[in-house]
Write an enzyme that holds these catalytic residues in place. Structure first.
Site, mmCIF file in Angstrom:
data_model
loop_
_atom_site.group_PDB
_atom_site.id
_atom_site.type_symbol
_atom_site.label_atom_id
_atom_site.label_comp_id
_atom_site.label_asym_id
_atom_site.label_seq_id
_atom_site.Cartn_x
_atom_site.Cartn_y
_atom_site.Cartn_z
ATOM 1 N N ALA A 65 45.911 47.649 38.837
ATOM 2 C CA ALA A 65 45.999 48.696 37.824
ATOM 3 C C ALA A 65 46.561 48.062 36.551
ATOM 4 C CB ALA A 65 46.908 49.805 38.322
ATOM 5 N N GLU A 132 52.617 44.733 43.995
ATOM 6 C CA GLU A 132 53.292 45.806 43.247
ATOM 7 C C GLU A 132 54.807 45.742 43.374
ATOM 8 O OE1 GLU A 132 50.647 46.181 45.260
ATOM 9 O OE2 GLU A 132 49.201 47.564 44.380
HETATM 10 N N1 CAA Z 1 47.333 44.751 34.017
HETATM 11 C C1 CAA Z 1 47.185 44.488 32.719
HETATM 12 N N2 CAA Z 1 46.860 43.269 32.232
HETATM 13 C C2 CAA Z 1 46.676 42.292 33.135
HETATM 14 C C3 CAA Z 1 46.810 42.489 34.509
HETATM 15 C C4 CAA Z 1 47.129 43.806 34.959
HETATM 16 N N3 CAA Z 1 47.246 44.112 36.257
HETATM 17 N N4 CAA Z 1 46.572 41.323 35.140
HETATM 18 C C5 CAA Z 1 46.293 40.422 34.173
HETATM 19 N N5 CAA Z 1 46.356 41.003 32.962
HETATM 20 C C6 CAA Z 1 46.126 40.385 31.657
HETATM 21 C C7 CAA Z 1 47.296 39.514 31.261
HETATM 22 O O1 CAA Z 1 48.324 40.293 30.678
HETATM 23 C C8 CAA Z 1 46.649 38.575 30.262
HETATM 24 O O2 CAA Z 1 46.493 39.261 29.041
HETATM 25 P P1 CAA Z 1 46.807 38.463 27.644
HETATM 26 O O3 CAA Z 1 45.787 37.348 27.610
HETATM 27 O O4 CAA Z 1 46.562 39.501 26.613
HETATM 28 O O5 CAA Z 1 48.193 37.975 27.738
HETATM 29 C C9 CAA Z 1 45.252 38.380 30.840
HETATM 30 O O6 CAA Z 1 45.033 39.482 31.724
HETATM 31 C C10 CAA Z 1 45.132 37.112 31.660
HETATM 32 O O7 CAA Z 1 46.181 37.099 32.627
HETATM 33 P P2 CAA Z 1 47.213 35.886 32.809
HETATM 34 O O8 CAA Z 1 47.409 35.178 31.520
HETATM 35 O O9 CAA Z 1 48.413 36.423 33.502
HETATM 36 O O10 CAA Z 1 46.354 34.948 33.788
HETATM 37 P P3 CAA Z 1 46.920 33.914 34.860
HETATM 38 O O11 CAA Z 1 45.728 33.150 35.334
HETATM 39 O O12 CAA Z 1 48.069 33.155 34.322
HETATM 40 O O13 CAA Z 1 47.496 34.810 36.067
HETATM 41 C C11 CAA Z 1 47.447 36.623 37.666
HETATM 42 C C12 CAA Z 1 46.631 35.612 36.831
HETATM 43 C C13 CAA Z 1 48.251 35.887 38.717
HETATM 44 C C14 CAA Z 1 46.425 37.538 38.340
HETATM 45 C C15 CAA Z 1 48.386 37.424 36.750
HETATM 46 O O14 CAA Z 1 47.637 37.919 35.649
HETATM 47 C C16 CAA Z 1 49.041 38.591 37.427
HETATM 48 O O15 CAA Z 1 49.973 38.404 38.180
HETATM 49 N N6 CAA Z 1 48.573 39.828 37.136
HETATM 50 C C17 CAA Z 1 49.190 41.034 37.599
HETATM 51 C C18 CAA Z 1 48.912 41.280 39.070
HETATM 52 C C19 CAA Z 1 49.593 42.544 39.535
HETATM 53 O O16 CAA Z 1 50.803 42.666 39.525
HETATM 54 N N7 CAA Z 1 48.784 43.541 39.996
HETATM 55 C C20 CAA Z 1 49.286 44.779 40.486
HETATM 56 C C21 CAA Z 1 49.289 45.810 39.415
HETATM 57 S S1 CAA Z 1 50.095 47.328 39.916
HETATM 58 C C22 CAA Z 1 48.920 48.195 40.763
HETATM 59 O O17 CAA Z 1 47.822 47.736 40.964
HETATM 60 C C23 CAA Z 1 49.313 49.569 41.227
HETATM 61 C C24 CAA Z 1 48.436 50.136 42.277
HETATM 62 O O18 CAA Z 1 48.624 49.912 43.435
HETATM 63 C C25 CAA Z 1 47.326 51.010 41.914
#
Ligand code: CAA
Length: 258
Positions: A65, A132
């Site tokens: 999300a 999460e």
């Molecule tokens: N929400 C919003 N933006 C996100 C995102 C997310 N879940 N995941 C990645 N992005 C964005 C980053 O902010 C980044 O944007 P900018 O270029 O503008 O800074 C872009 O996508 C690329 O991401 P990274 O630079 O972080 O890429 P990376 O290769 O270094 O890392 C990753 C990849 C490990 C997937 C990392 O992006 C990450 O940890 N993302 C979040 C994962 C997460 O926590 N997901 C759970 C969300 S909560 C949820 O889903 C609730 C539910 O149950 C419904």
């Protein structure tokens, strides 16, 4: 102008939907989930589609999300807007099969969305996780319920409590994914699987999906009774006659999906 958040196309009787926010690793926001719901329902209504493939980009099926959208939300917002429930679960209402074709990250809501599909084909670079807990919440789109059913309580607890990722090999060993394919062949392999399914009689495909899903919602006896009644009902279709006649005549069946 905003680009299409979900790209839709057809190949034969297969509908292909691609999540399309690659710069945000397909982070799932409200607009994307609305668009996905509309696209799924359109394919469900399309009589020329027998199976759907849902995929993402090369780097991410979906990284969850949208955290930027969620960060300012408070309890009253999420309750009033029925956050997640309002537009995430349309996929569960589909009677046609949906295959998740997962390359790269399927995290949080991305993993949960993949688990809402009927089965998952993973690229060899796929990574699954429910991280999460690391951002102060818990899975909110079914992860705490579907993951233990898919991979056992112990592994699900490990994933949900530590937030660690699982690679494609571990996911296949654990039963989360049905098969692993080379990343550059993912779409082709998923479309091939979907083409096989879409060539079957649609009434029996929908019945098979419904019956397998019933296994999660009923006792064994109730589930077997449901299967038996559904099995009997399929003897009312033209495709049952065609399928069995074609076998006896040593030819391919020509299903009319009725
Ligand atoms: N929400 C919003 N933006 C996100 C995102 C997310 N879940 N995941 C990645 N992005 C964005 C980053 O902010 C980044 O944007 P900018 O270029 O503008 O800074 C872009 O996508 C690329 O991401 P990274 O630079 O972080 O890429 P990376 O290769 O270094 O890392 C990753 C990849 C490990 C997937 C990392 O992006 C990450 O940890 N993302 C979040 C994962 C997460 O926590 N997901 C759970 C969300 S909560 C949820 O889903 C609730 C539910 O149950 C419904």
């Amino acid at each position: 102008m905003q680009e299409d958040l979900v790209l839709a196309r057809k190949e034969g009787r297969v509908g292909i939907l691609q999540l399309n926010r690659p710069a945000q690793l397909n982070a799932l926001n409200d607009a994307l989930m609305d668009a996905l719901g509309i696209a799924l329902l359109a394919m469900e209504q399309d009589n020329d589609i027998g199976c759907i493939v849902l995929t993402g980009s090369a780097k991410a099926f979906a990284a969850g999300a949208d955290i930027a959208a969620m960060q300012p939300m408070n309890y009253i917002n999420v309750v009033r807007n029925n956050f997640i429930g309002r537009n995430w679960e349309t996929i569960l209402t589909l009677r046609k099969p949906v295959i998740a074709a997962v390359a790269g990250y399927a995290l949080g809501g991305g993993c949960e969305l993949a688990m809402m599909c009927d089965f998952i084909i993973a690229a060899d670079n796929a990574k699954f996780g429910q991280p999460e807990i690391k951002i102060g919440v818990i899975p909110g789109a079914g992860g705490t319920q579907r993951l233990p059913r898919a991979i056992s309580k112990s592994k699900a607890m490990d994933m949900v409590l530590t937030g660690r990722m699982m690679d494609a090999q571990e996911a296949e060993r654990a039963g989360l994914v049905s098969r692993i394919v080379p990343a550059d062949k993912l779409e082709q392999e998923a479309i091939e699987a979907a083409t096989i399914i879409a060539a079957m009689s649609l009434p029996s495909v929908m019945a098979a999906k419904e019956a397998v899903n019933r296994a999660y919602e009923s006792t064994l006896n109730e589930g077997v009774l449901f299967e038996r009644r559904t099995f009997h009902a399929l003897f009312g279709t033209l495709d049952q006659k065609e399928g069995m006649t074609a076998f006896l005549e040593k030819r391919k069946p020509d299903f009319k999906h009725e």
